[in-house]
Scaffold this active site. Structure first.
Site, PDB file in Angstrom:
ATOM      1  CB  SER A   1     -15.521  -0.208-103.115  1.00  0.00           C
ATOM      2  OG  SER A   1     -15.445   0.076-104.495  1.00  0.00           O
TER       3      SER A   1
ATOM      4  CE1 TYR B   1     -10.594   1.663-102.639  1.00  0.00           C
ATOM      5  CE2 TYR B   1     -12.000   0.511-104.209  1.00  0.00           C
ATOM      6  CZ  TYR B   1     -11.824   1.495-103.251  1.00  0.00           C
ATOM      7  OH  TYR B   1     -12.876   2.315-102.906  1.00  0.00           O
TER       8      TYR B   1
HETATM    9  P1  NAP Z   1     -11.507  11.014-100.076  1.00  0.00           P
HETATM   10  O1  NAP Z   1     -12.385  12.109-100.561  1.00  0.00           O
HETATM   11  O2  NAP Z   1     -10.145  10.828-100.670  1.00  0.00           O
HETATM   12  O3  NAP Z   1     -11.405  11.127 -98.470  1.00  0.00           O
HETATM   13  C1  NAP Z   1     -10.590  10.222 -97.792  1.00  0.00           C
HETATM   14  C2  NAP Z   1     -10.703  10.479 -96.306  1.00  0.00           C
HETATM   15  O4  NAP Z   1      -9.978   9.455 -95.618  1.00  0.00           O
HETATM   16  C3  NAP Z   1     -10.084  11.801 -95.879  1.00  0.00           C
HETATM   17  O5  NAP Z   1     -10.794  12.273 -94.773  1.00  0.00           O
HETATM   18  C4  NAP Z   1      -8.655  11.404 -95.505  1.00  0.00           C
HETATM   19  O6  NAP Z   1      -8.067  12.277 -94.543  1.00  0.00           O
HETATM   20  C5  NAP Z   1      -8.917  10.044 -94.867  1.00  0.00           C
HETATM   21  N1  NAP Z   1      -7.771   9.129 -94.911  1.00  0.00           N
HETATM   22  C6  NAP Z   1      -7.034   8.754 -95.987  1.00  0.00           C
HETATM   23  N2  NAP Z   1      -6.092   7.877 -95.605  1.00  0.00           N
HETATM   24  C7  NAP Z   1      -6.228   7.694 -94.272  1.00  0.00           C
HETATM   25  C8  NAP Z   1      -5.540   6.928 -93.307  1.00  0.00           C
HETATM   26  N3  NAP Z   1      -4.502   6.150 -93.622  1.00  0.00           N
HETATM   27  N4  NAP Z   1      -5.957   7.000 -92.025  1.00  0.00           N
HETATM   28  C9  NAP Z   1      -6.997   7.790 -91.683  1.00  0.00           C
HETATM   29  N5  NAP Z   1      -7.690   8.542 -92.552  1.00  0.00           N
HETATM   30  C10 NAP Z   1      -7.300   8.504 -93.819  1.00  0.00           C
HETATM   31  O7  NAP Z   1     -12.205   9.583-100.264  1.00  0.00           O
HETATM   32  P2  NAP Z   1     -13.743   9.131-100.384  1.00  0.00           P
HETATM   33  O8  NAP Z   1     -14.044   8.948-101.824  1.00  0.00           O
HETATM   34  O9  NAP Z   1     -14.627   9.937 -99.526  1.00  0.00           O
HETATM   35  O10 NAP Z   1     -13.582   7.646 -99.795  1.00  0.00           O
HETATM   36  C11 NAP Z   1     -14.022   7.287 -98.506  1.00  0.00           C
HETATM   37  C12 NAP Z   1     -14.223   5.782 -98.519  1.00  0.00           C
HETATM   38  O11 NAP Z   1     -15.191   5.454 -99.515  1.00  0.00           O
HETATM   39  C13 NAP Z   1     -12.967   4.967 -98.849  1.00  0.00           C
HETATM   40  O12 NAP Z   1     -12.912   3.821 -98.033  1.00  0.00           O
HETATM   41  C14 NAP Z   1     -13.194   4.564-100.290  1.00  0.00           C
HETATM   42  O13 NAP Z   1     -12.542   3.359-100.608  1.00  0.00           O
HETATM   43  C15 NAP Z   1     -14.706   4.393-100.304  1.00  0.00           C
HETATM   44  N6  NAP Z   1     -15.321   4.439-101.635  1.00  0.00           N
HETATM   45  C16 NAP Z   1     -15.226   5.582-102.396  1.00  0.00           C
HETATM   46  C17 NAP Z   1     -15.801   5.571-103.663  1.00  0.00           C
HETATM   47  C18 NAP Z   1     -15.732   6.774-104.573  1.00  0.00           C
HETATM   48  O14 NAP Z   1     -16.034   6.630-105.782  1.00  0.00           O
HETATM   49  N7  NAP Z   1     -15.386   7.950-104.088  1.00  0.00           N
HETATM   50  C19 NAP Z   1     -16.457   4.429-104.126  1.00  0.00           C
HETATM   51  C20 NAP Z   1     -16.528   3.309-103.315  1.00  0.00           C
HETATM   52  C21 NAP Z   1     -15.952   3.326-102.063  1.00  0.00           C
HETATM   53  P3  NAP Z   1      -7.292  13.648 -94.997  1.00  0.00           P
HETATM   54  O15 NAP Z   1      -8.393  14.630 -95.371  1.00  0.00           O
HETATM   55  O16 NAP Z   1      -6.539  14.063 -93.777  1.00  0.00           O
HETATM   56  O17 NAP Z   1      -6.430  13.290 -96.166  1.00  0.00           O
END
Ligand code: NAP
Length: 250
Positions: free
Chosen positions: A143, A157
């Site tokens: 991130s 984080y």
């Molecule tokens: P999201 O929409 O909240 O999706 C999270 C996903 O991870 C869902 O499939 C969830 O499963 C799963 N998950 C959550 N906790 C888990 C656990 N303990 N074990 C296994 N699976 C788990 O999040 P996202 O924004 O796509 O984020 C994905 C990654 O990108 C993360 O690592 C986040 O830090 C990174 N990221 C995101 C952003 C942003 O702005 N969105 C920016 C930088 C980095 P369920 O559907 O079953 O809940």
């Protein structure tokens, strides 16, 4: 492209976009979820409609046994692993540094760093030629917070994602000669549920104007970079984490 693509946290957000794009590019896809079986099952149905095989496995990445079981399930279903997107992660509601509790810090590190660490151990054991594998590609999810530090919001984080970037460099060096390329993506502000889950649904809109490109990114835009890193077009790329951030953080 044929082969098997595994993504943790593939039921929603960036992981789901990557799962769909991987299927479009010709991979069979395995995805994990933690509680949204409905979303994971819908992803499986979507991918099957695209003519690819798909598997959803429940797995809390904070649990090393659950991770081992997920990799075993992929092996049983598909018999190989070619690309691994180490994506699942969590973000807590914003806190000042001194207010981050022991419980929050420990869960953040367990899900965002220890889990991906264990998952990479399984991926390497399946892909590395040293273990009889045929090589492969790993993409770790960082991130922009790793660079910016998460001040006033999420230092726990940011620290977890900094660890991911160090792991990417170490693994890339250790396994480059064994046919495994290891890279990362460093998204900025991306439109997914993670912001609402962390109690701040308006975050993307609020920050968008401070991003040089002038908007938040889409999960699809991150997925495109992930699939490129997994592809033969990136055959000489290893050990890097690529900004997908619209200029944020440069
Ligand atoms: P999201 O929409 O909240 O999706 C999270 C996903 O991870 C869902 O499939 C969830 O499963 C799963 N998950 C959550 N906790 C888990 C656990 N303990 N074990 C296994 N699976 C788990 O999040 P996202 O924004 O796509 O984020 C994905 C990654 O990108 C993360 O690592 C986040 O830090 C990174 N990221 C995101 C952003 C942003 O702005 N969105 C920016 C930088 C980095 P369920 O559907 O079953 O809940």
């Amino acid at each position: 492209m044929s082969g098997v693509f595994l993504v943790t946290g593939g039921s929603r957000g960036i992981g789901a976009a990557a799962a769909r794009l991987a299927a479009e590019r010709g991979y069979d896809v395995a995805l994990t979820y933690i509680c949204r079986k409905d979303a994971a099952d819908a992803m499986v149905a979507d991918i099957q409609r695209m003519g690819r095989r798909a598997l959803a496995v429940q797995c809390d990445v904070a649990d090393p046994v659950a991770i081992a079981n997920a990799f075993d399930a992929v092996q049983r279903a598909f018999g190989r692993l070619d690309a691994f997107f180490n994506n699942a992660g969590i973000l807590w509601p914003h806190s000042r540094f001194v207010d981050i509790t022991a419980e929050q810090l420990s869960r953040t590190i367990a899900v965002n760093l220890s889990g991906p660490f264990h998952a990479n151990q399984h991926a390497i054991r399946r892909m590395s030629t040293r273990f009889g594998g045929k090589g492969g590609a790993i993409v770790n999810m960082s991130s922009m917070a790793a660079k910016l530090g998460g001040a006033f919001e999420c230092v726990d984080y940011a620290v977890s994602k900094g660890g991911i970037e160090s792991m990417t460099i170490g693994l890339a060096k250790e396994h480059a000669a064994e046919g495994v390329r290891v890279n990362g993506v460093r998204p900025g502000i991306i439109e997914t549920d993670i912001h609402a889950s962390a109690g701040d649904p308006g975050r993307v809109a609020r920050i968008a104007s401070s991003v040089p490109i002038g908007r938040g990114g889409s999960a699809q835009e991150v997925a495109e970079t992930v699939l490129w890193l997994c592809s033969p077009q990136a055959s000489y790329v290893t050990g890097v984490t690529i900004d997908v951030a619209g200029g944020r953080g440069i």
